[in-house]
Write an enzyme that holds these catalytic residues in place. Structure first.
Site, PDB file in Angstrom:
ATOM      1  CD  GLU A 326      -3.086  -0.356   2.575  1.00  0.00           C
ATOM      2  OE1 GLU A 326      -4.153  -0.669   2.071  1.00  0.00           O
ATOM      3  OE2 GLU A 326      -2.566   0.100   3.339  1.00  0.00           O
ATOM      4  CB  CYS A 327       0.628   4.324   0.297  1.00  0.00           C
ATOM      5  SG  CYS A 327       1.197   6.057  -0.455  1.00  0.00           S
TER       6      CYS A 327
END
Length: 452
Positions: A326-327
């Site tokens: 994520e990210c």
């Protein structure tokens, strides 16, 4: 249910809400009270600071990502065994519309104490308070805290105007003093685990809070709305054979919603921490790797230098192990990271992109995700909920296309009609931080994907 519970809101971002919340939390802890902090909105940093001050996990309550019932359920679950519950708001009190601090406070039946930055005004500060106390008749603004008061004369001017025009009592006059300072950077304040809170500074600030703010006024019991208790235990939460998920946890990867971890554990997952910064290899018998968000751009050289760890991740990917990023975690799984100084750092190389740090915010906002095909967290047509906040972007001109390019494709369609959620083999990477409180079935699907 009667409890000592309240929300701390503000007229705008930058009014001093977080610093005052930390001071109030510290003052309550000093009195020997058991305190449960919450944060309104999709923030990772403020909850980490709450935890440093109180010694307990702070939880996000987000009406947009979690929905009203999940917010209520988590609030009452965590509030049950403590003495005081403190909710720190987000941005200005009414900012965010249906996901604002005001809407959350009304849902939970909490009185709001409003922080007003009086630094560049005098009598006009009373007009600000007047507007906030009348803007929403269903909201209980229980008190005002005027911050950054410059002198006794400054206070007198505001106080006279408030007494003449407002009905809200003033419970605090905080001085314009840099006695307590929190360092900032491109994503906001520093995380709590980075020791961004100086103990001596906190102690001095608590003394100021006790002198200038009527802390006892915050401790009036309030009648909270009744919460219907869940009936029975869902099948997905019953005890099952533990399945190990490796979770990246260090200074480079530190953006996780605490409730997501607890939901995973209830589903029968055991979370095994590892550090891409420090470890040379990975724990054994893992069913999946999970790389959360954080600050890989600040540690690009160190992450690149740990070649043995990057090779270990790549080997597991080559053997078909599911990997989720994520990210910041997604950035680490890409081919290369280009930092603010233009330095190129080799990353794991699962996704064929370079991520480039920019000087300006690239994406910010809530994201409703519809799966365009079956992936780790659901089947075609399933919905997920999350938030984006990042300064980097992909350098590949093909990113966002629906067709397969260089072995990757997308599986997310966002509510702005853009395409996201990049997949290669068993790996999924995305800039969207997902919250699973409103979609626990996504974790049930994940378990089926991992163990059948």
């Amino acid at each position: 249910m009667r409890a000592r519970a309240f929300a701390i809101g503000a007229t705008s971002s930058g009014a001093g809400k977080t610093i005052l919340t930390l001071g109030i939390l510290a003052a309550l802890v000093r009195r020997g009270l058991r305190v449960q902090p919450f944060k309104c909105g999709p923030d990772f940093i403020d909850p980490s600071l709450h935890q440093v001050v109180t010694g307990v996990s702070s939880y996000n309550l987000d009406l947009r990502m979690m929905g009203p019932e999940q917010c209520r359920s988590l609030f009452f679950e965590k509030a049950e065994t403590v003495d005081v519950v403190v909710l720190e708001g987000v941005m200005g009190l009414f900012d965010g519309g249906p996901a604002s601090t005001a809407e959350l406070a009304k849902l939970l039946g909490l009185p709001v104490y409003l922080v007003i930055d009086a630094r560049s005004c005098a009598e006009s500060a009373a007009a600000v308070l007047k507007g906030f106390e009348t803007f929403d008749g269903d909201l209980h603004v229980a008190g005002a805290i005027f911050n950054r008061i410059g002198s006794d004369r400054h206070r007198e001017l505001i106080e006279r105007s408030v007494l003449q025009h407002c009905r809200t009592p003033v419970i605090g006059w905080m001085p314009r003093d840099d006695v307590f300072h929190l360092a900032q950077r491109h994503l906001g304040l520093h995380m709590g685990e980075e020791q961004s809170l100086d103990e001596e500074g906190v102690a001095r600030f608590v003394t100021v809070v006790e002198q200038r703010l009527a802390v006892e006024r915050l401790l009036v019991p309030v009648a909270l709305p009744e919460m219907e208790q869940p009936k029975g235990q869902p099948a997905s939460a019953r005890k099952r054979r533990l399945v190990k998920i490796g979770v990246a946890e260090d200074r480079a990867f530190c953006f996780y919603y605490r409730q997501n971890f607890e939901l995973l554990e209830k589903m029968g997952f055991a979370l095994v921490p590892f550090s891409p910064l420090q470890d040379r290899g990975l724990p054994s018998d893992l069913a999946m790797l999970y790389f959360g968000g954080g600050y890989p751009e600040l540690y690009g050289a160190q992450l690149a230098a740990n070649q043995s760890f990057r090779a270990a991740v790549r080997r597991l990917f080559d053997h078909g192990l599911p990997i989720y990023g994520e990210c910041g975690g997604f950035m680490y799984l890409c081919r290369q990271l280009i930092d603010h100084q233009g330095q190129h750092h080799d990353m794991v190389g699962i996704f064929p992109f370079a991520t480039v740090m920019g000087r300006r915010l690239r994406r910010l906002g809530y994201r409703d995700v519809t799966l365009t095909r079956t992936a780790l967290f659901g089947r075609t047509g399933d919905r997920l909920y999350g938030h984006e906040f990042h300064y980097s972007d992909l350098d590949d001109a093909g990113a966002g296309q629906e067709v397969v390019v260089d072995g990757w494709e997308t599986c997310y369609r966002l509510d702005n009609n853009s395409l996201e959620g990049y997949t290669v083999g068993a790996a999924l990477g995305s800039y969207v931080h997902l919250h699973f409180a409103n979609t626990p079935e996504a974790l049930d699907h994940l378990r089926q994907q991992l163990v059948g």
